[in-house]
Design a protein around this motif. Structure first.
Motif, short mmCIF file in Angstrom:
data_model
loop_
_atom_site.label_atom_id
_atom_site.label_comp_id
_atom_site.label_asym_id
_atom_site.label_seq_id
_atom_site.Cartn_x
_atom_site.Cartn_y
_atom_site.Cartn_z
N GLY A 123 6.72 4.08 -19.57
CA GLY A 123 5.72 5.14 -19.67
C GLY A 123 4.29 4.63 -19.75
N ARG A 124 4.12 3.35 -19.54
CA ARG A 124 2.80 2.73 -19.64
C ARG A 124 2.17 2.65 -18.25
N ALA A 125 0.90 3.04 -18.16
CA ALA A 125 0.19 2.93 -16.88
C ALA A 125 -0.12 1.46 -16.62
N VAL A 126 0.19 0.98 -15.42
CA VAL A 126 -0.12 -0.41 -15.06
C VAL A 126 -1.64 -0.52 -14.98
N PRO A 127 -2.28 -1.45 -15.74
CA PRO A 127 -3.74 -1.52 -15.69
C PRO A 127 -4.26 -2.02 -14.34
N GLU A 128 -5.29 -1.36 -13.84
CA GLU A 128 -6.03 -1.77 -12.63
C GLU A 128 -5.13 -2.19 -11.47
N PRO A 129 -4.29 -1.29 -10.98
CA PRO A 129 -3.40 -1.71 -9.89
C PRO A 129 -4.06 -1.71 -8.52
N TRP A 130 -5.19 -0.99 -8.36
CA TRP A 130 -5.69 -0.73 -7.01
C TRP A 130 -6.85 -1.62 -6.58
N ARG A 131 -6.91 -1.85 -5.29
CA ARG A 131 -8.11 -2.41 -4.68
C ARG A 131 -9.08 -1.22 -4.56
N ARG A 132 -10.21 -1.31 -5.22
CA ARG A 132 -11.11 -0.15 -5.34
C ARG A 132 -12.02 -0.02 -4.13
N ASN B 49 -10.51 13.03 6.07
CA ASN B 49 -10.45 12.98 4.59
C ASN B 49 -9.15 13.56 4.03
N ARG B 50 -8.10 13.55 4.83
CA ARG B 50 -6.83 14.10 4.34
C ARG B 50 -5.82 13.01 3.99
N ARG B 51 -6.08 11.79 4.40
CA ARG B 51 -5.16 10.72 4.04
C ARG B 51 -5.92 9.62 3.31
N LEU B 52 -5.41 9.25 2.15
CA LEU B 52 -6.00 8.14 1.40
C LEU B 52 -5.05 6.95 1.48
N THR B 53 -5.60 5.79 1.84
CA THR B 53 -4.81 4.56 1.78
C THR B 53 -5.11 3.88 0.46
N LEU B 54 -4.07 3.64 -0.30
CA LEU B 54 -4.22 2.99 -1.61
C LEU B 54 -3.62 1.60 -1.51
N PHE B 55 -4.47 0.60 -1.47
CA PHE B 55 -3.97 -0.78 -1.47
C PHE B 55 -3.71 -1.22 -2.91
N ILE B 56 -2.55 -1.73 -3.16
CA ILE B 56 -2.32 -2.42 -4.43
C ILE B 56 -3.16 -3.69 -4.38
N LYS C 142 0.80 -1.22 0.00
CA LYS C 142 0.00 0.00 0.00
C LYS C 142 0.83 1.27 0.00
N PHE C 143 0.16 2.33 -0.46
CA PHE C 143 0.69 3.69 -0.34
C PHE C 143 -0.25 4.47 0.57
#
Lengths: 378, 364
Positions: B169-178, B186-193, B143-144
């Motif tokens: 330069g290619r975006a990795v398709p669908e990397p995140w758990r949505r 609402n100031r910190r977002l946790t982004l799970f791969i 995670k980020f």
């Protein structure tokens, strides 16, 4: 399907599942409650128990609020579609669809009234709106309600900060949660009758991978449903990518690990959103909608949102589980035919049971926006 | 047009029917008063049902693109000395135009339109920090954390507005758990791969491959279009570039950490160093300092050296006595491994040594 298992399912259908809670005598739902404004931080999930009791899943507040809505007599169900439902809900709040987020939708089985959890973005304020059988939109205000606050226990794994699903399950309320820091699957069971400020029991749920016998992992449940079979009580959880797993709960002690049995594998690249059980022509099914995050690459239908109908008898399986579980995409397996994609439900983002014959759905109709519409149960 | 001051708008139609818009708390919190002839007014109860009120006085939003009138805004209707009062339940939206319509029996309706002034826009929100901060991250990074300077807007679109771009330069398709995971403010977002592409033995990884591959360079891009809670975009692209190392499948065992005891009689920091970075958010709550009797020691935590060093400054001077650092089992490294178990438990592998849940130290 084994004959014994089929008989078991038929025998246990009545009142065993979400959406058909056992009729409880009036007054036994709340053992203690208070009246006022429950301090709700977020409304991520809304579900109904019997007698118009609304369960509000507030992950930010790490709590479930059970509210006696008083909306417990039949008031008729929605008969026709409402187009651009997001515009209409926003209009009632005095704003535009861009400024709201529809978090959830549920039908009150006692009255037929539809409840929406909406976030008004500019105020960061969660609001509950209602749509009655005539299509009129109102607000269910939380200013002065009878409620019980059910704080979610942290256990030794940190607090629940995001509720992914919850359900009334006869004698308890089941809550699936996740956290924004640690990767965890948290499952909370709160006993009924509800006691204001009483904490439930927390379990950690472990899943055995269907596609590979060697690995076992923690994973947050996306959607859950209570299930009774052969005298045992389970929670059926659906996960991303997309195993459907049942966890026996009846013998568990608080804090224990619930080891799941994977019974169905729906295929990778999907996230289950919502499921409920119903009966059609005397046969029990489960309806589940999912979001396909690999839609662009390999679509199931015209929309990333697709729905599947599962014969409920597949959930009773205790032998062909885990790596032997039935896979939807296994064309050689006769059991796979018991899992069907419902084409009439393509684009369905959220769904609930409206009555014995219909579901109510929010459907993404592309250019036409979001439509709230009843659809026949498949 | 809204006129600053207490009375925002006054439409005189005939002596006995007019609309007055009054600010209660700024221009978004208002009361509308429709004046009515006493005979009409006296028909109403003190508080009217919404249906009854909306038949006489209604406030609607005019769609900014089509100009179409929306549904009547929800609020409370009360009988007022001049006629009928309406107070919207929720704040009006700055920058939008509204219409008030007052109907009186057979008379033509009185209509008044006004605009709530757009909120003064300050500087756009900024990305204040992205964790982990290390330049080299495990290929099975879980995670980020993205920290913003202001509360941000909840939106499922965030998962398309934040991208992982590889070294071609290619975006990795669908990397995140949505699944949107915002902090309470609402100031910190946790982004799970997406865990399905990290976990071994899961069909998604087997079919799609992992999100990150070892020994590559990637950039996390936070799009300029990400909105704050007021709807203002960041207006600028934010990036974090990093390299990937091998996957990490070891537990972060506390017995492998280095504890530097501070000097007694000082408030110098206790320092705990880890052989590899640990999760920043969990380091803020999973390590606690206790006296010999178990009593927690109050103090301030900071984290340095790309999340490989944890410092604790006590609120009161250290004593020349026994203390210990307790470790919560939930603590994770960057790949979701905890002292108790690795992220994916390989059932064929033997269970390793038990973690040491307390690290003793004694200030001298």
């Amino acid at each position: 399907m084994k004959r014994r298992a089929l008989l078991t399912v038929i025998g246990l259908l009545v009142g065993a599942m979400a959406g058909s809670p056992k009729a409880l005598a009036a007054g036994v739902i709340f053992k203690s409650s208070v009246t006022g404004n429950p301090d709700v931080k977020s409304i991520e999930v809304i579900r109904f128990g019997p007698q118009g009791v609304l369960l509000v899943g507030d992950g930010r507040g790490s709590q479930v609020i059970a509210i006696d809505t008083g909306d417990a007599t039949p008031r008729g169900t929605l008969q026709s579609a409402i187009e651009r439902i997001d515009d209409k809900l926003a209009g009632r709040l005095g704003t535009t669809a861009k400024n709201i987020k529809i978090n959830d939708m549920v039908v009150n089985p006692a009255s037929g009234v539809v409840y929406f959890s909406v976030l008004k973005q500019d105020e960061r304020k969660p609001v509950i709106l209602t749509v009655d059988g005539s299509g009129k939109i109102g607000e269910f205000a939380l200013d002065n309600v009878k409620y019980a606050r059910l704080p979610l226990p942290a256990g030794d794994k940190g607090p629940v900060t995001r509720i992914t699903d919850l359900s009334w399950a006869d004698d308890r309320v089941l809550v699936a949660g996740s956290a924004s820091e640690e990767f965890a699957s948290k499952l909370v069971s709160i006993p009924v009758p509800l006691v204001h400020e009483a904490k439930g029991s927390i379990y950690s749920a472990e899943t055995y991978h269907v596609s590979h016998g060697r690995w076992e992992t923690r994973a947050p449940m996306s959607s859950l449903m209570p299930f009774r079979d052969a005298g045992r009580f389970y929670v059926v959880g659906a996960f991303s990518c997309t195993p459907v797993v049942k966890y026996p709960l009846d013998e568990l002690q608080s804090g224990a690990k619930a080891k799941g049995l994977s019974v169905i594998e729906l295929g990778s690249g999907n996230r289950p959103l919502r499921m409920f059980s119903y009966e059609k022509d005397g046969k029990p099914y489960v309806l589940m909608n999912t979001f396909r995050f690999h839609h662009a690459k390999s679509p199931v239908g015209p929309s990333p949102y697709w729905t599947v109908r599962i014969e409920q008898s597949l959930l009773t399986e205790n032998e062909a589980v885990n790596e032997k579980a039935v896979r939807r995409l296994d064309k050689k397996s006769p059991a796979a035919e018991r899992i069907q994609v419902v084409e009439a439900y393509h684009g369905v983002m959220n769904l609930d049971k409206l009555d014995a014959n219909r579901a109510l759905v929010i459907r993404d109709d592309g250019e036409k926006g979001l439509t709230l519409t009843p659809l026949p149960l498949p | 047009m809204v006129v600053a001051g207490l009375v925002l708008g006054l439409v005189a139609a005939e002596p006995q029917a007019s609309i007055r818009v009054r600010e209660i708390e700024g221009p978004t919190r208002i009361e509308i008063i429709g004046t009515l002839p006493p005979a009409l007014r006296d028909r109403f109860a003190e508080v009217l049902s919404p249906e009854e009120g909306e038949n006489v006085l209604r406030l609607t939003l005019l769609d900014p693109e089509t100009g179409r009138e929306g549904l009547p805004v929800l609020g409370v209707y009360r009988r007022a000395p001049e006629g009928l009062s309406f107070t919207p339940r929720h704040a009006l939206s700055p920058g939008h135009r509204y219409r008030v319509t007052l109907r009186r029996d057979a008379q033509p309706p009185v209509v008044h339109e006004f605009e709530v002034p757009a909120a003064k826009r300050g500087e756009p929100a900024t990305v204040e920090a992205i964790y982990p901060t290390a330049d080299v991250l495990p290929a099975n990074l879980l995670k980020f954390y993205v920290h913003f300077s202001r509360p941000m807007r909840e939106s499922r679109e965030i998962f398309d507005q934040i991208r992982l771009v590889d070294d071609t330069g290619r975006a990795v398709p669908e990397p995140w758990r949505r699944l949107e995971l915002w902090s309470a403010d609402n100031r910190r977002l946790t982004l799970f791969i997406h865990p399905g592409r990290i976990k071994q033995g899961v069909n998604l990884r087997e079919e799609e491959g992992p999100v990150l591959r070892p020994n590559r360079r990637y950039t996390l891009e936070i799009g300029a279009e990400v909105l704050d809670a007021d709807g203002q975009p960041l207006g600028k692209l934010y990036r974090k570039t990093f390299r990937t190392g091998p996957e990490e499948h070891r537990r972060p065992l506390p017995q492998e950490w280095r504890v530097q005891a501070p000097a007694a009689g000082t408030c110098r920091p206790l320092v705990v160093e880890f052989p590899r970075p640990l999760d920043r958010a969990l380091l803020g709550r999973c390590l606690t300092v206790h006296a010999a009797d178990g009593r927690p020691v109050a103090g301030t935590i900071s984290v340095e050296a790309a999340e490989r060093r944890w410092l604790f400054v006590p609120a009161q001077e250290w004593q020349a006595a026994e203390y210990h650092v307790r470790i919560d089992a939930v603590l994770e490294d960057l790949a979701g491994n905890t002292p108790e178990r690795v992220f994916d438990l390989d059932l064929t592998q033997p269970v390793g040594p038990p973690p040491q849940w307390a690290l003793p130290f004694r200030p001298q």
